[in-house]
Design a protein around this motif. Sequence first.
Motif: not given
Length: 528
Positions: A298-305, A393-402
């Motif tokens: 998850i941390l690798y997948a997030i472009d915080d900048q 996260l959806e882009a790497i196949g991890i489902g997430c409901t906000v």
Amino acid sequence: MMKTVKIAAAAVLAAGLVLTCAGCGVSGGGSETASLTASGGTHLNFSCYNYSNSMDPITNVNASWCFLRYGVGECLFRFDENTEVENALCDFYETEDYTTWVLHVREGVQFSNGNVVTPSVVKESLERVYTAEADGTGNSTPSQYVTFASMEADDEAGTVTLVCDNKTVNLPGILAYPWYAVVDTSVINSEVIGTGPYYVTAISENSTVDLAKNEYYWDGEVPYDTIRIYLTEDSSTKAMALKSGDVDLVENITTPSDLSELEDDPAYYVSTTAGVRLGNSYFNFNGILGNDALRKAILYAIDDQTMCDVTVGGMYTAGCAVLPSSLSYGYAQLTDTYAYDLDKAVRTLDEAGIVDTDGDGYREIDGQNINLNYLAYSSRNLDEFAQAVAISLEAIGIGCTVNVQDYDTALANQSAGNFDLITSNAIVVPTGDPTGFLGNWYSGNSESYGSYANDEYDVLYERLLAATDTEEQLSLIVEMQQILIDDAATLVHGYYNSTFASRADTVSGADITPMDYYWITTDIKPAG
């Protein structure tokens, strides 16, 4: 974009108001405020996000903050504009060993109902917040910062003697935290009374709070006869109300275009302070995010900048540590172990066997599709971060409901552990240093923050609690930050800039301070 993010409707507010009128005989409506304004009294209209439906310090952390922010309550100590602690209801103190503290209660201070602030009342007020934590009648956790072996009041000497369970170097800073605000315990079963410059006259739940001048205030002239606080969820609505003249002052305009317009217009004064707030999301280690590989991916997948610069329009400065880069806690010495790298995110998941076996686009753990329950609230762009994270996260196949909820509901779910991720925006030096905030990841305190546990971190934290040498403290803090980074202990978004915006022709002195426990103060006055 929104097809991949499911947003729940805001939940019904969980906690009812415990406040009635504070010493004025008015329990509802706005009639007193209206009559005072019509008769020529000075009046301020202030718009802010609804952070809590309570002002009782035992209710939860945000309720205690509202007690201070609205100018209703005060603590024994307070912070100045440089985050240095100074005396307030305590005018002097002494300690020889940082364990036993003798605090002198300022003479002549009265609550807004006229009752005198005595050492016995101060003791009872402090005991009350600890009792509520112990018996579950409140959600505040004062023991996170300090616990006491004993408390003794001497009304004749005017002192309260506090004996800490452990050496506590920063007790004045701790007692400046809103949990420790002093309330009139003689009437607390019916109303929450403080010593601040204003008191509550009427409340319309989720809509307005009306205040009036505290005639007994001890610390100088109170500039406004009445104040109406408009509880406004949407940032652009606050900006529009300011521009139309419906309100004189607003907190935290979080829509970049609105803030820029106000900053460029000399009709408005915008006060900004930077660097002491962390925007992050806590992981729940008791659920699926107890999986190390999943958190790291998850941390690798997030472009915080990009999220800080584009998604929230520069309202945050990106970073990797739990303490902001603007503070002097060794940020330059830290290594961002999981800097944005989408390929590494995918590889980390694949190598851990977290893969999509049925071709539906979602990875699985133990044969079940991953669908993270991500709680967010709309203050300070946190819902925007959550939505952007979910898309990534959806882009790497991890489902997430906000699920976007009001703050009190989100906080209750956080305390109950009903989340996988939950957004947060908090001051990291809540007691004047970061020790208390770093305690969120100490195993003895971390249950409400996702139950993170690391034996090495615990040892360092306990050493930090006892340390008195500043160089030793800094070394420990740097080491602890790196452990949290290496463990993927939390998802750091960035560091927030707080703002006040006011109408220059009606208001003066509306400067926000880094320790934004204080919004409505006697420094804010009618212009001219």
